[in-house]
Design a protein around this motif. Structure first.
Motif, PDB file in Angstrom:
ATOM      1  N   PRO A   1       0.845  -1.200   0.000  1.00 14.78           N
ATOM      2  CA  PRO A   1       0.000   0.000   0.000  1.00 14.78           C
ATOM      3  C   PRO A   1       0.882   1.253   0.000  1.00 14.78           C
ATOM      4  CG  PRO A   1      -0.657  -1.539   1.730  1.00 14.78           C
ATOM      5  CD  PRO A   1       0.667  -2.003   1.212  1.00 14.78           C
ATOM      6  N   HIS A   2       0.548   2.218  -0.865  1.00 15.56           N
ATOM      7  CA  HIS A   2       1.408   3.402  -1.005  1.00 15.56           C
ATOM      8  C   HIS A   2       0.708   4.687  -0.601  1.00 15.56           C
ATOM      9  CE1 HIS A   2      -0.987   3.312  -4.615  1.00 15.56           C
ATOM     10  NE2 HIS A   2      -0.437   2.167  -4.962  1.00 15.56           N
ATOM     11  N   GLY A   3      -0.540   4.580  -0.160  1.00 19.16           N
ATOM     12  CA  GLY A   3      -1.212   5.785   0.318  1.00 19.16           C
ATOM     13  C   GLY A   3      -2.523   6.063  -0.396  1.00 19.16           C
ATOM     14  N   GLU A   4      -2.625   5.607  -1.632  1.00 16.59           N
ATOM     15  CA  GLU A   4      -3.860   5.846  -2.385  1.00 16.59           C
ATOM     16  C   GLU A   4      -5.000   4.990  -1.816  1.00 16.59           C
ATOM     17  OE1 GLU A   4      -5.698   5.118  -6.796  1.00 16.59           O
ATOM     18  OE2 GLU A   4      -3.534   4.889  -6.563  1.00 16.59           O
ATOM     19  N   ILE A   5      -6.156   5.626  -1.682  1.00 17.17           N
ATOM     20  CA  ILE A   5      -7.324   4.886  -1.188  1.00 17.17           C
ATOM     21  C   ILE A   5      -8.336   4.777  -2.318  1.00 17.17           C
ATOM     22  CG2 ILE A   5      -9.256   5.015   0.448  1.00 17.17           C
ATOM     23  CD1 ILE A   5      -7.206   5.988   2.498  1.00 17.17           C
ATOM     24  N   LEU A   6      -8.747   3.562  -2.587  1.00 16.96           N
ATOM     25  CA  LEU A   6      -9.644   3.309  -3.720  1.00 16.96           C
ATOM     26  C   LEU A   6     -11.081   3.178  -3.255  1.00 16.96           C
ATOM     27  CD1 LEU A   6      -8.304   0.494  -6.070  1.00 16.96           C
ATOM     28  CD2 LEU A   6      -8.603   2.932  -6.545  1.00 16.96           C
ATOM     29  N   ASP A   7     -11.939   3.949  -3.854  1.00 23.46           N
ATOM     30  CA  ASP A   7     -13.371   3.813  -3.601  1.00 23.46           C
ATOM     31  C   ASP A   7     -13.836   2.578  -4.385  1.00 23.46           C
ATOM     32  OD1 ASP A   7     -16.095   3.993  -3.628  1.00 23.46           O
ATOM     33  OD2 ASP A   7     -16.164   6.124  -4.140  1.00 23.46           O
ATOM     34  N   ILE A   8     -14.432   1.601  -3.705  1.00 22.56           N
ATOM     35  CA  ILE A   8     -14.716   0.333  -4.387  1.00 22.56           C
ATOM     36  C   ILE A   8     -16.211   0.106  -4.647  1.00 22.56           C
ATOM     37  CG2 ILE A   8     -12.650  -0.863  -3.612  1.00 22.56           C
ATOM     38  CD1 ILE A   8     -14.445  -2.109  -1.376  1.00 22.56           C
ATOM     39  N   GLU A   9     -17.013   1.111  -4.365  1.00 15.18           N
ATOM     40  CA  GLU A   9     -18.452   0.927  -4.524  1.00 15.18           C
ATOM     41  C   GLU A   9     -18.802   0.412  -5.926  1.00 15.18           C
ATOM     42  OE1 GLU A   9     -20.412   3.735  -2.293  1.00 15.18           O
ATOM     43  OE2 GLU A   9     -22.345   2.728  -2.521  1.00 15.18           O
ATOM     44  N   ASN A  10     -19.590  -0.656  -5.961  1.00 19.79           N
ATOM     45  CA  ASN A  10     -20.034  -1.275  -7.220  1.00 19.79           C
ATOM     46  C   ASN A  10     -18.910  -1.814  -8.110  1.00 19.79           C
ATOM     47  OD1 ASN A  10     -22.750  -0.802  -6.633  1.00 19.79           O
ATOM     48  ND2 ASN A  10     -22.539   1.315  -7.349  1.00 19.79           N
ATOM     49  N   THR A  11     -17.786  -2.139  -7.521  1.00 22.76           N
ATOM     50  CA  THR A  11     -16.702  -2.765  -8.283  1.00 22.76           C
ATOM     51  C   THR A  11     -16.588  -4.226  -7.843  1.00 22.76           C
ATOM     52  OG1 THR A  11     -14.968  -2.386  -6.653  1.00 22.76           O
ATOM     53  CG2 THR A  11     -15.410  -0.582  -8.212  1.00 22.76           C
ATOM     54  N   ALA A  12     -15.672  -4.959  -8.475  1.00 21.89           N
ATOM     55  CA  ALA A  12     -15.433  -6.366  -8.118  1.00 21.89           C
ATOM     56  C   ALA A  12     -14.960  -6.520  -6.672  1.00 21.89           C
ATOM     57  CB  ALA A  12     -14.391  -6.955  -9.060  1.00 21.89           C
ATOM     58  N   PHE A  13     -14.401  -5.442  -6.107  1.00 24.16           N
ATOM     59  CA  PHE A  13     -13.860  -5.491  -4.743  1.00 24.16           C
ATOM     60  C   PHE A  13     -14.939  -5.292  -3.682  1.00 24.16           C
ATOM     61  CE2 PHE A  13     -10.762  -3.706  -7.704  1.00 24.16           C
ATOM     62  CZ  PHE A  13      -9.758  -4.662  -7.608  1.00 24.16           C
ATOM     63  N   ASP A  14     -16.099  -4.825  -4.104  1.00 19.82           N
ATOM     64  CA  ASP A  14     -17.160  -4.415  -3.176  1.00 19.82           C
ATOM     65  C   ASP A  14     -17.902  -5.632  -2.615  1.00 19.82           C
ATOM     66  OD1 ASP A  14     -19.173  -3.122  -1.844  1.00 19.82           O
ATOM     67  OD2 ASP A  14     -19.961  -2.036  -3.584  1.00 19.82           O
ATOM     68  N   PHE A  15     -17.843  -5.807  -1.297  1.00 18.01           N
ATOM     69  CA  PHE A  15     -18.642  -6.846  -0.628  1.00 18.01           C
ATOM     70  C   PHE A  15     -19.589  -6.210   0.392  1.00 18.01           C
ATOM     71  CE2 PHE A  15     -14.980  -9.322  -2.113  1.00 18.01           C
ATOM     72  CZ  PHE A  15     -15.586 -10.479  -2.602  1.00 18.01           C
ATOM     73  N   SER A  16     -19.907  -4.918   0.210  1.00 22.03           N
ATOM     74  CA  SER A  16     -20.754  -4.245   1.203  1.00 22.03           C
ATOM     75  C   SER A  16     -22.195  -4.724   1.107  1.00 22.03           C
ATOM     76  CB  SER A  16     -20.666  -2.726   1.039  1.00 22.03           C
ATOM     77  OG  SER A  16     -21.192  -2.339  -0.215  1.00 22.03           O
ATOM     78  N   VAL A  17     -22.546  -5.326  -0.036  1.00 22.40           N
ATOM     79  CA  VAL A  17     -23.774  -6.116  -0.146  1.00 22.40           C
ATOM     80  C   VAL A  17     -23.244  -7.526  -0.398  1.00 22.40           C
ATOM     81  CG1 VAL A  17     -25.858  -6.541  -1.499  1.00 22.40           C
ATOM     82  CG2 VAL A  17     -25.039  -4.187  -1.152  1.00 22.40           C
ATOM     83  N   SER A  18     -23.672  -8.491   0.427  1.00 21.66           N
ATOM     84  CA  SER A  18     -22.995  -9.787   0.353  1.00 21.66           C
ATOM     85  C   SER A  18     -23.178 -10.446  -1.009  1.00 21.66           C
ATOM     86  CB  SER A  18     -23.460 -10.696   1.488  1.00 21.66           C
ATOM     87  OG  SER A  18     -24.692 -11.266   1.160  1.00 21.66           O
ATOM     88  N   LYS A  19     -22.132 -11.147  -1.436  1.00 23.20           N
ATOM     89  CA  LYS A  19     -22.151 -11.836  -2.725  1.00 23.20           C
ATOM     90  C   LYS A  19     -21.191 -13.019  -2.638  1.00 23.20           C
ATOM     91  CE  LYS A  19     -18.421  -9.135  -4.847  1.00 23.20           C
ATOM     92  NZ  LYS A  19     -18.003  -8.080  -5.759  1.00 23.20           N
ATOM     93  N   PRO A  20     -21.340 -14.008  -3.522  1.00 22.15           N
ATOM     94  CA  PRO A  20     -20.421 -15.137  -3.491  1.00 22.15           C
ATOM     95  C   PRO A  20     -18.981 -14.676  -3.739  1.00 22.15           C
ATOM     96  CG  PRO A  20     -22.323 -15.640  -4.871  1.00 22.15           C
ATOM     97  CD  PRO A  20     -22.401 -14.178  -4.534  1.00 22.15           C
TER      98      PRO A  20
END
Ligand code: GLA
Length: 343
Positions: free
Chosen positions: A207-226
């Motif tokens: 990690p180098h400092g950048e923070i990525l907003d992941i909403e609705n991306t492949a990284f997003d698990f804020s709504v559960s998914k397989p």
């Protein structure tokens, strides 16, 4: 409820067992303060072992670089360039992941024999004194980890530490879970993570400092998914992480409810993670290569939810500090709660 001594190998590794009134049982070994077995009830009422590992304590000495279910320290995750500056002094750490320092170095806490003491009810205290200069870290650091089982089928891990000078401290447990207990694949598990951002990483997973907003991306698990649903998405970071998840999720941090959960329909077991830590590394077992322990462990057959401080925080000034001053008390708790969800 009880905690008991089970035995000791010739090489000096002790095994202890914790049991609650529902039959849930954890076995802990003093090598790396690791959870060697964790039996939880499935929807058919059978007790199944949901953590990866080996049949005998000595086999953990060669864990194929997995850190199976161990306590990680002094600092979990990667420290870029294996160095940092603290109080204007430069420190050089052991580089065990290319040029970088991973999970405490050459012989981190996962490879130390801890001193165990059974506690009240189903609890076990493990302590370790990390000497000034160990793996390159300054100051003596005294660490105590307490595992306990509750009758609500929770495995609680309390981490306590104190040092005699300024140092770094960010402890975690590196448990590998498969809630079916068969370790065939983790991709069927429904995953939830209360997070909307991850710390972006470079090609070496630093990690180098950048923070990525992941909403609705492949990284997003804020709504559960397989777990496997988006794992093959065209995302550079997924490729860098060997075709899966190996990222630090910044938890929403409102301290209400679980930080994360995993559920398998097959066993009906749901595991929820509660923590006071700001972050959690979600890792989908991308370095597992099919070697055999208690079971065979193919690629992505298990997942880890490692609660932690910001990784590489000692080199990124925007990240909240992971340093610990002389006499300061490090105390954090992470709980893994198991329950049966009927459809
Ligand atoms: C962590 C790291 C992974 C990998 C595993 C151990 O979760 O983030 O990249 O090194 O430990 O295999």
């Amino acid at each position: 409820m009880k905690s008991e001594f089970i035995g000791k190998t010739q090489s000096g590794i002790e095994t202890y067992a914790l049991e609650n009134d529902n039959g849930m049982r954890a076995e802990i070994i003093t090598y790396g303060a690791r959870i060697s077995r964790l039996f939880v009830p499935n929807k058919r009422g059978e007790l199944i072992d949901v953590v990866a590992g080996f049949d005998t304590p000595d086999e953990y000495r060669d864990d194929h670089g997995t850190y199976f279910n161990a306590i990680i320290g002094r600092v979990g995750n990667r420290i870029g360039g294996s160095g940092f500056t603290l109080d204007k002094k430069e420190y050089k750490l052991y580089a065990n992941d290319g040029a970088n320092h991973l999970h405490g170095g050459k012989e981190g806490f996962d490879k130390k024999i801890w001193t165990a003491e059974t506690g009240e009810r189903a609890s076990l205290m493990l302590s370790y004194l990390s000497a000034d200069g160990e793996e390159g870290y300054p100051a003596n650091l005294s660490v105590r980890v307490t595992y306990s089982l509750t009758n609500d089928n929770e495995l609680k891990i309390a981490y306590d530490a104190q040092s005699d000078g300024t140092t770094l401290c960010s402890l975690t447990n590196h448990a590998y879970f498969n809630l079916d207990g068969d370790f065939k694949s983790a991709l069927n598990h429904e995953i939830y993570i209360k997070s909307h951002a991850i710390t972006a990483v470079d090609e070496e997973l630093i990690p180098h400092g950048e923070i990525l907003d992941i909403e609705n991306t492949a990284f997003d698990f804020s709504v559960s998914k397989p777990l496997g649903r988006d794992i093959n998405a065209e995302e550079k970071l997924l490729k860098i992480a060997r075709g899966g998840y190996d990222f630090n999720y910044i938890l929403d941090g409102d301290n209400s409810g679980a930080a994360a959960s995993a559920y398998s329909k097959n066993s009906g077991i749901k595991m929820s993670v509660y923590t006071d830590r700001p972050c959690m590394q979600f890792y989908s077992g991308n370095f597992l290569d099919g070697f055999t322990g208690k079971k065979q462990y193919p690629y992505q057959s298990a997942f880890c939810m490692e609660t932690q401080g910001y990784p590489n925080a000692c080199n990124v000034k925007e990240f909240p500090s992971i340093s610990l001053k002389a006499g300061e008390k490090y105390h954090t708790v992470t709980t893994y709660k198991f329950e049966i969800c009927k459809e």
